[in-house]
Design a protein around this motif. Sequence first.
Motif, PDB file in Angstrom:
ATOM      1  N   PRO A 130       0.849  -1.200   0.000  1.00 31.36           N
ATOM      2  CA  PRO A 130       0.000   0.000   0.000  1.00 31.36           C
ATOM      3  C   PRO A 130       0.884   1.249   0.000  1.00 31.36           C
ATOM      4  CG  PRO A 130      -0.542  -1.496   1.825  1.00 31.36           C
ATOM      5  CD  PRO A 130       0.780  -1.911   1.273  1.00 31.36           C
ATOM      6  N   ILE A 131       0.540   2.232  -0.847  1.00 32.03           N
ATOM      7  CA  ILE A 131       1.309   3.473  -0.930  1.00 32.03           C
ATOM      8  C   ILE A 131       0.505   4.577  -0.244  1.00 32.03           C
ATOM      9  CG2 ILE A 131       2.476   5.101  -2.436  1.00 32.03           C
ATOM     10  CD1 ILE A 131       3.601   2.239  -2.563  1.00 32.03           C
ATOM     11  N   GLU A 132       0.921   4.947   0.930  1.00 42.17           N
ATOM     12  CA  GLU A 132       0.177   5.907   1.743  1.00 42.17           C
ATOM     13  C   GLU A 132       0.879   7.265   1.713  1.00 42.17           C
ATOM     14  OE1 GLU A 132      -0.090   3.960   5.499  1.00 42.17           O
ATOM     15  OE2 GLU A 132      -1.547   2.468   4.792  1.00 42.17           O
ATOM     16  N   LEU A 133       0.792   7.925   0.549  1.00 45.07           N
ATOM     17  CA  LEU A 133       1.425   9.231   0.354  1.00 45.07           C
ATOM     18  C   LEU A 133       0.412  10.360   0.222  1.00 45.07           C
ATOM     19  CD1 LEU A 133       4.293   8.291  -2.139  1.00 45.07           C
ATOM     20  CD2 LEU A 133       4.480   8.729   0.319  1.00 45.07           C
ATOM     21  N   GLY A 134      -0.866  10.038   0.338  1.00 42.47           N
ATOM     22  CA  GLY A 134      -1.884  11.076   0.231  1.00 42.47           C
ATOM     23  C   GLY A 134      -2.162  11.457  -1.215  1.00 42.47           C
ATOM     24  N   TYR A 186       9.278   3.582   0.292  1.00 40.36           N
ATOM     25  CA  TYR A 186       8.537   2.595  -0.497  1.00 40.36           C
ATOM     26  C   TYR A 186       9.400   2.041  -1.630  1.00 40.36           C
ATOM     27  CZ  TYR A 186       4.241   4.082   1.860  1.00 40.36           C
ATOM     28  OH  TYR A 186       3.278   4.346   2.792  1.00 40.36           O
ATOM     29  N   VAL A 187      10.165   2.918  -2.274  1.00 36.77           N
ATOM     30  CA  VAL A 187      11.033   2.468  -3.369  1.00 36.77           C
ATOM     31  C   VAL A 187      12.015   1.422  -2.865  1.00 36.77           C
ATOM     32  CG1 VAL A 187      12.857   3.176  -4.968  1.00 36.77           C
ATOM     33  CG2 VAL A 187      10.786   4.581  -4.745  1.00 36.77           C
ATOM     34  N   GLU A 188      12.638   1.671  -1.731  1.00 36.02           N
ATOM     35  CA  GLU A 188      13.617   0.731  -1.195  1.00 36.02           C
ATOM     36  C   GLU A 188      12.951  -0.569  -0.754  1.00 36.02           C
ATOM     37  OE1 GLU A 188      16.906   0.899  -1.358  1.00 36.02           O
ATOM     38  OE2 GLU A 188      16.452   2.679  -2.553  1.00 36.02           O
ATOM     39  N   VAL A 237       8.307  12.463  -5.635  1.00 31.34           N
ATOM     40  CA  VAL A 237       9.157  11.350  -6.075  1.00 31.34           C
ATOM     41  C   VAL A 237      10.504  11.375  -5.348  1.00 31.34           C
ATOM     42  CG1 VAL A 237      10.396  10.387  -8.057  1.00 31.34           C
ATOM     43  CG2 VAL A 237       8.044  11.182  -8.319  1.00 31.34           C
ATOM     44  N   SER A 238      11.012  12.582  -5.080  1.00 30.37           N
ATOM     45  CA  SER A 238      12.328  12.699  -4.434  1.00 30.37           C
ATOM     46  C   SER A 238      12.247  12.820  -2.920  1.00 30.37           C
ATOM     47  CB  SER A 238      13.073  13.919  -5.006  1.00 30.37           C
ATOM     48  OG  SER A 238      12.313  15.102  -4.810  1.00 30.37           O
ATOM     49  N   SER A 239      11.059  12.638  -2.351  1.00 32.05           N
ATOM     50  CA  SER A 239      10.886  12.772  -0.910  1.00 32.05           C
ATOM     51  C   SER A 239      11.362  11.523  -0.176  1.00 32.05           C
ATOM     52  CB  SER A 239       9.417  13.037  -0.576  1.00 32.05           C
ATOM     53  OG  SER A 239       8.634  11.879  -0.809  1.00 32.05           O
ATOM     54  N   ASP A 240      11.665  11.688   1.102  1.00 34.98           N
ATOM     55  CA  ASP A 240      12.072  10.552   1.931  1.00 34.98           C
ATOM     56  C   ASP A 240      10.940   9.530   2.054  1.00 34.98           C
ATOM     57  OD1 ASP A 240      14.534  11.709   2.326  1.00 34.98           O
ATOM     58  OD2 ASP A 240      14.018  12.570   4.284  1.00 34.98           O
TER      59      ASP A 240
END
Length: 276
Positions: free
Chosen positions: A241-245, A261-263, A253-256
């Motif tokens: 699940p991607i919980e980024l709002g 999630y990418v890692e 995309v460049s946020s921590d």
Amino acid sequence: MAIKLLGRRQSAPAPVTADEEAWIEIDGLQKFYRPRRSEPTHALSDIGFTVRRGEFVSVVGPSGCGKTTLLKILAGLIPRSEGTVKIAGRDVLKPIPEVGMVFQAATLLPWRTILQNVMVPAEVQRLDASTHRERARDLLKMVGLEGFEDKYPSELSGGMQQRAGICRALIHDPAVLLMDEPFGALDAMTREHMNVELLRIWRESGQTIVFVTHSISEAVFLSDRVIVLSSRPGRIAEIVPIELGRPRDISIVSSDAAGVYVERIREHFNGAGAID
């Protein structure tokens, strides 16, 4: 450039009702390719997941894991070997009008102009020509192809042809949109623009999207959930699940938060195959 959305076609039959928690249902899906003169290839193994109505789900995995095969089965283009596949309560045995698909290659008809190519689904489904011709022009403007309506595919670059292919999939305003690495041929800036525009179209249209990509960061930016497939035969390694709002800006995309999630997704491919 934003397009003017038409909304759902009023002349189309009412969609089959389904539990919104299971707009797309896949259970026990297996796919074997059985060549006449060689051993069978086990492409997909025991795939099972649901997609809610209006959800944006991406599928990532190493090359050859069956991502495109999964989309083709969902589109009704190839048969499954075992299991069930349903969209809006319908058993998917052949292509259905409510589903649009964008392929890796544009596959435009070389003897038709770009506008005529975009209009193909509307013609096949015998939809109102004038209304959908206006929508086709709006879509072409949105992807930067205004002024190329009367050109032929051979007169456009590969990336421009793919943008026209995306317009063709959107012309009949499908309830479900299947996208197989649609932006892989685009330059980085155009790809970012198309990602943002795709999210806007998805948000305003209410379409359900299943999106295949080799880019983990793209999947994280676009999706509500990311389905991670293993190497062949493709199995579900994890559903993240991607919980980024929402709504999302490309800067995320460049946020921590996105990087976590990418890692997490990338860890599945250490030693099992690389994806971008």
